[in-house]
Enzyme design. Sequence first.
Site, PDB file in Angstrom:
ATOM      1  N   GLU A   1       9.138   0.783  11.453  1.00 58.63           N
ATOM      2  CA  GLU A   1      10.066   1.748  11.284  1.00 58.63           C
ATOM      3  C   GLU A   1       9.522   3.174  11.275  1.00 58.63           C
ATOM      4  O   GLU A   1       9.017   3.482  10.313  1.00 58.63           O
ATOM      5  CB  GLU A   1      10.910   1.450   9.929  1.00 58.63           C
TER       6      GLU A   1
ATOM      7  N   CYS B   1      13.482  10.063   8.314  1.00 57.23           N
ATOM      8  CA  CYS B   1      12.960   9.498   9.742  1.00 57.23           C
ATOM      9  C   CYS B   1      14.077   9.488  10.825  1.00 57.23           C
ATOM     10  O   CYS B   1      13.812   9.957  11.715  1.00 57.23           O
ATOM     11  CB  CYS B   1      12.306   8.002   9.768  1.00 57.23           C
TER      12      CYS B   1
ATOM     13  N   GLY C   1       1.868   4.096  13.451  1.00 58.40           N
ATOM     14  CA  GLY C   1       2.222   2.924  14.075  1.00 58.40           C
ATOM     15  C   GLY C   1       1.557   2.264  15.186  1.00 58.40           C
ATOM     16  O   GLY C   1       1.258   1.218  15.155  1.00 58.40           O
TER      17      GLY C   1
ATOM     18  N   LYS D   1       0.985  -1.077  -0.121  1.00 61.81           N
ATOM     19  CA  LYS D   1       0.074   0.087   0.069  1.00 61.81           C
ATOM     20  C   LYS D   1       0.895   1.083  -0.080  1.00 61.81           C
ATOM     21  O   LYS D   1       1.333   1.658   0.978  1.00 61.81           O
ATOM     22  CB  LYS D   1      -0.980  -0.065   1.200  1.00 61.81           C
TER      23      LYS D   1
ATOM     24  N   GLY E   1       6.500   4.992   8.648  1.00 65.74           N
ATOM     25  CA  GLY E   1       5.702   6.026   8.723  1.00 65.74           C
ATOM     26  C   GLY E   1       5.719   6.496  10.121  1.00 65.74           C
ATOM     27  O   GLY E   1       6.722   6.425  10.833  1.00 65.74           O
ATOM     28  N   SER E   2       4.730   7.326  10.591  1.00 66.35           N
ATOM     29  CA  SER E   2       4.920   8.230  11.668  1.00 66.35           C
ATOM     30  C   SER E   2       4.320   7.318  12.801  1.00 66.35           C
ATOM     31  O   SER E   2       3.888   6.150  12.717  1.00 66.35           O
ATOM     32  CB  SER E   2       3.670   9.186  11.626  1.00 66.35           C
TER      33      SER E   2
ATOM     34  N   GLU F   1       8.771  15.307  16.120  1.00 69.44           N
ATOM     35  CA  GLU F   1       9.274  15.210  14.716  1.00 69.44           C
ATOM     36  C   GLU F   1       8.549  16.246  13.840  1.00 69.44           C
ATOM     37  O   GLU F   1       7.305  16.434  13.786  1.00 69.44           O
ATOM     38  CB  GLU F   1       8.994  13.798  14.411  1.00 69.44           C
TER      39      GLU F   1
HETATM   40  P1  NAI Z   1       1.659   8.514   7.950  1.00 68.28           P
HETATM   41  O1  NAI Z   1       2.333   7.493   9.111  1.00 68.28           O
HETATM   42  O2  NAI Z   1       0.059   8.701   8.396  1.00 68.28           O
HETATM   43  O3  NAI Z   1       1.489   7.624   6.786  1.00 68.28           O
HETATM   44  C1  NAI Z   1       2.299   6.627   6.263  1.00 68.28           C
HETATM   45  C2  NAI Z   1       1.832   5.448   5.595  1.00 68.28           C
HETATM   46  O4  NAI Z   1       0.667   4.944   6.742  1.00 68.28           O
HETATM   47  C3  NAI Z   1       1.069   5.870   4.359  1.00 68.28           C
HETATM   48  O5  NAI Z   1       0.795   5.058   3.471  1.00 68.28           O
HETATM   49  C4  NAI Z   1      -0.623   6.196   5.001  1.00 68.28           C
HETATM   50  O6  NAI Z   1      -1.454   5.903   4.079  1.00 68.28           O
HETATM   51  C5  NAI Z   1      -0.493   5.026   5.815  1.00 68.28           C
HETATM   52  N1  NAI Z   1      -1.625   5.105   6.751  1.00 68.28           N
HETATM   53  C6  NAI Z   1      -1.973   6.257   7.614  1.00 68.28           C
HETATM   54  N2  NAI Z   1      -2.860   6.043   8.346  1.00 68.28           N
HETATM   55  C7  NAI Z   1      -3.420   4.846   8.475  1.00 68.28           C
HETATM   56  C8  NAI Z   1      -3.928   3.710   9.360  1.00 68.28           C
HETATM   57  N3  NAI Z   1      -4.880   4.413  10.228  1.00 68.28           N
HETATM   58  N4  NAI Z   1      -3.729   2.389   9.079  1.00 68.28           N
HETATM   59  C9  NAI Z   1      -2.707   2.050   8.021  1.00 68.28           C
HETATM   60  N5  NAI Z   1      -2.063   2.798   7.310  1.00 68.28           N
HETATM   61  C10 NAI Z   1      -2.103   3.983   7.381  1.00 68.28           C
HETATM   62  O7  NAI Z   1       2.277   9.615   7.872  1.00 68.28           O
HETATM   63  P2  NAI Z   1       1.820  11.093   7.106  1.00 68.28           P
HETATM   64  O8  NAI Z   1       0.474  11.495   7.187  1.00 68.28           O
HETATM   65  O9  NAI Z   1       2.322  10.688   5.809  1.00 68.28           O
HETATM   66  O10 NAI Z   1       2.783  11.993   7.505  1.00 68.28           O
HETATM   67  C11 NAI Z   1       2.660  12.750   8.984  1.00 68.28           C
HETATM   68  C12 NAI Z   1       3.810  12.919   9.691  1.00 68.28           C
HETATM   69  O11 NAI Z   1       4.289  11.599  10.245  1.00 68.28           O
HETATM   70  C13 NAI Z   1       5.176  13.454   8.903  1.00 68.28           C
HETATM   71  O12 NAI Z   1       4.936  14.888   8.964  1.00 68.28           O
HETATM   72  C14 NAI Z   1       6.144  12.882   9.890  1.00 68.28           C
HETATM   73  O13 NAI Z   1       6.498  13.576  10.870  1.00 68.28           O
HETATM   74  C15 NAI Z   1       5.691  11.568  10.107  1.00 68.28           C
HETATM   75  N6  NAI Z   1       6.485  10.576   8.969  1.00 68.28           N
HETATM   76  C16 NAI Z   1       7.466  10.026   9.594  1.00 68.28           C
HETATM   77  C17 NAI Z   1       7.874   9.055   8.496  1.00 68.28           C
HETATM   78  C18 NAI Z   1       9.050   8.448   8.764  1.00 68.28           C
HETATM   79  O14 NAI Z   1       9.717   7.732   8.018  1.00 68.28           O
HETATM   80  N7  NAI Z   1       9.685   8.362  10.169  1.00 68.28           N
HETATM   81  C19 NAI Z   1       7.400   8.864   7.185  1.00 68.28           C
HETATM   82  C20 NAI Z   1       6.198   9.749   7.132  1.00 68.28           C
HETATM   83  C21 NAI Z   1       5.702  10.317   8.132  1.00 68.28           C
END
Ligand code: NAI
Length: 494
Positions: A262, A296, A245, A187, A240-241, A397
């Site tokens: 991660e 990250c 997580g 996804k 992701g965030s 973050e």
């Molecule tokens: P997110 O963690 O919400 O999204 C990452 C992935 O998870 C995307 O594919 C999203 O569609 C999916 N996702 C979102 N909600 C979900 C749920 N309830 N169940 C399953 N999958 C879900 O991160 P987002 O909204 O892109 O960014 C928000 C903040 O998160 C950023 O500003 C940053 O601080 C942090 N982030 C950190 C990352 C890292 O590698 N540490 C990567 C992306 C975001």
Amino acid sequence: MNDMTRIHPFLDGKTKRMLIGGKWLEAASGKTFETRNPATGELLANVAEGDAEDIDRAVAAAREAFNGPWSKVKPAQRQLILIRLAELVEQNIEELAALDTLDMGAPITRTRNNRNRAVGMLRFYAGMATALHGETIDNSLPGEFVSFTLKEPVGVVGAIIPWNAPLGSSIWKLGPALATGCTVVLKPAEEAPLTPLRLGELCLEAGVPPGVVNVVPGFGETAGAALASHPDVDKVAFTGSHVTGQAIVRASAGNLKRVSLELGGKSPDIVFADADLTQAVPGAGMAVFANSGQICSAGTRLFVEQKVYDEFVGRVAEFGKTLRIGDGRDPDTQVGPLVSPEQLKRVTGYLDIGRQEGARPLSGGERLTDGPLAKGYFVPPTVFADVRDDMRIAQEEIFGPVISAIPFTDIEEVIARGNKTQFGLGSGVWTRDVGKAHRLARAIRAGSVWINCYQAMDPAVPFGGYKMSGYGREGGVQHLEEYLNTKSVWIKTD
Ligand code: NAI
Ligand code: MG
């Protein structure tokens, strides 16, 4: 839209469909969503919007492949598929790099540079495909028993990735899955689904059988959540965030699926006065400004020894000002846009918070809107001085090109303060003193410690988090274990 093919061959004006069971399908609902270039706001493609029904179809296809033909494929054949995929990624790297740049904004020099890493990872997993094995273990039972272990693929893996490195993070999920004999439903992030879809095409070209790799774009709250809670998914591999997580861990409870996470960080980057400052200035700068801070493990809490604090922090700010900001397609660009209007709002929100908390911006600090930059989501490299540990910009973050620079006086103090965070992903230490370097390497509670460098990565070296940066490791032999079950077999031989 038709002129988009001039920009990129993958952008042919057609709706980008999802890959399920080896076929390219519309969403069951018929819905689509737009993906846009964050440097210009221009529409790149309409993409099939997967939701729970599509996830059901993809999981069913993955299960059928796992139970059926894929389970009979020998390790050497899986290896060959991975080798072919590595070759295809290498042959198509210009196109894949350009697609990452268009969809999420990173400079083309950076996405091109991913070549060695992307291809290297696939070669590493290809090598591992024929190196997996259980053990024969002596036991002490009375009588005669042989006991040994088998390593078996966990099954259907739901892979959920963010937008900050679409090619690399897709490969980091598909590689170990293919090496171990799992099947995958990938996804992609809604902000950047194009490269994972193109990679799906290359998987088919490499000979990945139908259903082994499925790619379902869609939103987190719908497609992502459906995958995380699906009763027939055996494992979720998430990047992701930390907030998402946590939602994934909760969703996993329904069938107690395996989870690897991660997540984010607020990594300390510690500069001692005895360091080679000429190296440390660009090192500490790019530890945060690379990918516009959307990494990250970015070293966003910059601890600098008091004696050199003013000088060093000033030099990092000046370094940031020399970086060329612009459209990632320009080969001279060093800092591209943030990925989306949401991310822009989030990062500029933290710039306001930093000023309100009393931090002093030495460079950057405001969105850029000059000329063509007005159409994109550009934030310049920013250095905040006079940051205190309890400020939000020192604890949360930001995921933008923002350094929070904090002075310290001695080693014990900086160890304690460096570790005072809920996260534990990356960390940096800049010193010429080998004793200090070793002490810090052990004392820092984080999955990676980079000494006199930052963000060094290799397919054979594990990467992952302590504390709220998640659990499980990607890269290295341990990564394969995340996709394997261990089965013990007993045979009574007397
Ligand atoms: P997110 O963690 O919400 O999204 C990452 C992935 O998870 C995307 O594919 C999203 O569609 C999916 N996702 C979102 N909600 C979900 C749920 N309830 N169940 C399953 N999958 C879900 O991160 P987002 O909204 O892109 O960014 C928000 C903040 O998160 C950023 O500003 C940053 O601080 C942090 N982030 C950190 C990352 C890292 O590698 N540490 C990567 C992306 C975001
Ligand atoms: Mg989100």
